[in-house]
Design an enzyme around this catalytic site. Structure first.
Site, mmCIF file in Angstrom:
data_model
loop_
_atom_site.group_PDB
_atom_site.id
_atom_site.type_symbol
_atom_site.label_atom_id
_atom_site.label_comp_id
_atom_site.label_asym_id
_atom_site.label_seq_id
_atom_site.Cartn_x
_atom_site.Cartn_y
_atom_site.Cartn_z
ATOM 1 N N HIS A 151 -1.736 1.408 -1.239
ATOM 2 C CA HIS A 151 -2.669 2.520 -1.036
ATOM 3 C C HIS A 151 -3.067 2.695 0.430
ATOM 4 C CE1 HIS A 151 -5.885 -0.372 -0.318
ATOM 5 N NE2 HIS A 151 -5.248 -1.111 -1.219
ATOM 6 N N ASP A 152 -3.289 3.913 0.811
ATOM 7 C CA ASP A 152 -3.857 4.273 2.120
ATOM 8 C C ASP A 152 -2.979 3.863 3.304
ATOM 9 O OD1 ASP A 152 -6.482 5.263 1.086
ATOM 10 O OD2 ASP A 152 -6.603 3.195 0.370
#
Ligand SMILES: CC(C)(COP(=O)(O)OP(=O)(O)OC[C@H]1O[C@@H](n2cnc3c(N)ncnc32)[C@H](O)[C@@H]1OP(=O)(O)O)[C@@H](O)C(=O)NCCC(=O)NCCS
Length: 209
Positions: free
Chosen positions: A141-142
């Protein structure tokens, strides 16, 4: 169904042929016209023949072919990939995702990017232009993958990581969460990156140095 041309008859070029075939099994999407390459070796030519994919000639043919076809650059060297992309910047670049890859919600894939079988990109990820995410690589994620970078098979990019432009994360290497791999850096196969990797630096081993 759109026409498609692959640039590069090497190993990854032929893997992209397989990605295209898998996409077409799910839904007829691409009419693969063939592959352009300036100097395909004999083995590559034979192997393409076995895949029933025509060699369309040298790269100089790309200008004419790209009027009617989308194009994907399957050249491993990020500098060459960027040069070809820049020289043909008016081209419609195909973004290809193998149906056995997972691309989560809010993942942005840039033009010309290829995601191979088994790759997993979770969520809130930005992937630049002409990025190669090879088989079974994972991205948390991210994270951000810069233009022309490459994740080799089974590379593990944790959450909130920034991989710089043209960087390479080697096969089976892990980049721990929140770190950055600088532009043009190389992370050796099997390495564990525990601190930021400066630009244009090669690191290897556990911990990577
Ligand atoms: C790390 C890497 C960039 C080094 O390349 P290089 O500078 O040409 O290195 P060399 O092959 O000359 O090896 C130099 C030394 O590093 C060692 N070495 C090479 N790669 C290594 C790695 N991934 N991890 C640990 N040590 C490594 C070699 O054994 C050699 O050690 P020695 O001096 O004690 O004999 C490269 O080996 C690598 O891992 N690239 C990623 C490739 C990849 O992912 N391949 C899979 C493609 S699908």
């Amino acid at each position: 169904v759109k026409d498609l041309v692959i640039v590069g008859a090497g190993g990854f070029g032929r893997e992209v042929v397989q990605v295209v075939a898998a996409i077409n099994v799910v839904a007829p999407t691409w009419n693969l016209r063939g592959v352009v390459d300036d100097g395909p070796d004999k083995v590559a030519s034979v192997h393409l023949g076995r895949l029933d994919v025509p060699l369309l000639g040298p790269m100089s043919r790309l200008r004419e072919l790209a009027y009617r076809a989308d194009v994907v650059i399957a050249i491993g060297d990020p500098t060459v990939r960027r040069r070809v992309a820049t020289e043909h910047d008016w081209t419609a670049w195909a973004t290809l995702v193998h149906p056995d890859a997972t691309v989560g919600p809010d993942v942005e894939l840039g033009p010309g990017t290829v995601v191979a079988a088994g790759a997993r990109l979770s969520t809130h990820i930005v992937v630049g232009r002409h990025v190669h995410v090879d088989q079974n690589a994972t991205v948390g994620h991210d994270s951000t993958l810069g233009d022309h970078c490459r994740l080799n098979p089974q590379a593990c990019v944790s959450g909130s990581v920034v991989v710089g432009e043209r960087a390479l994360v080697g096969a089976g290497a892990t980049v721990l969460q929140g770190l950055s791999v600088g532009a043009d850096a190389v992370v050796g196969a099997g390495a564990v990156v525990t601190r930021d990797v400066p630009e244009a630096t090669t690191v290897k081993g556990v911990p990577a140095r």
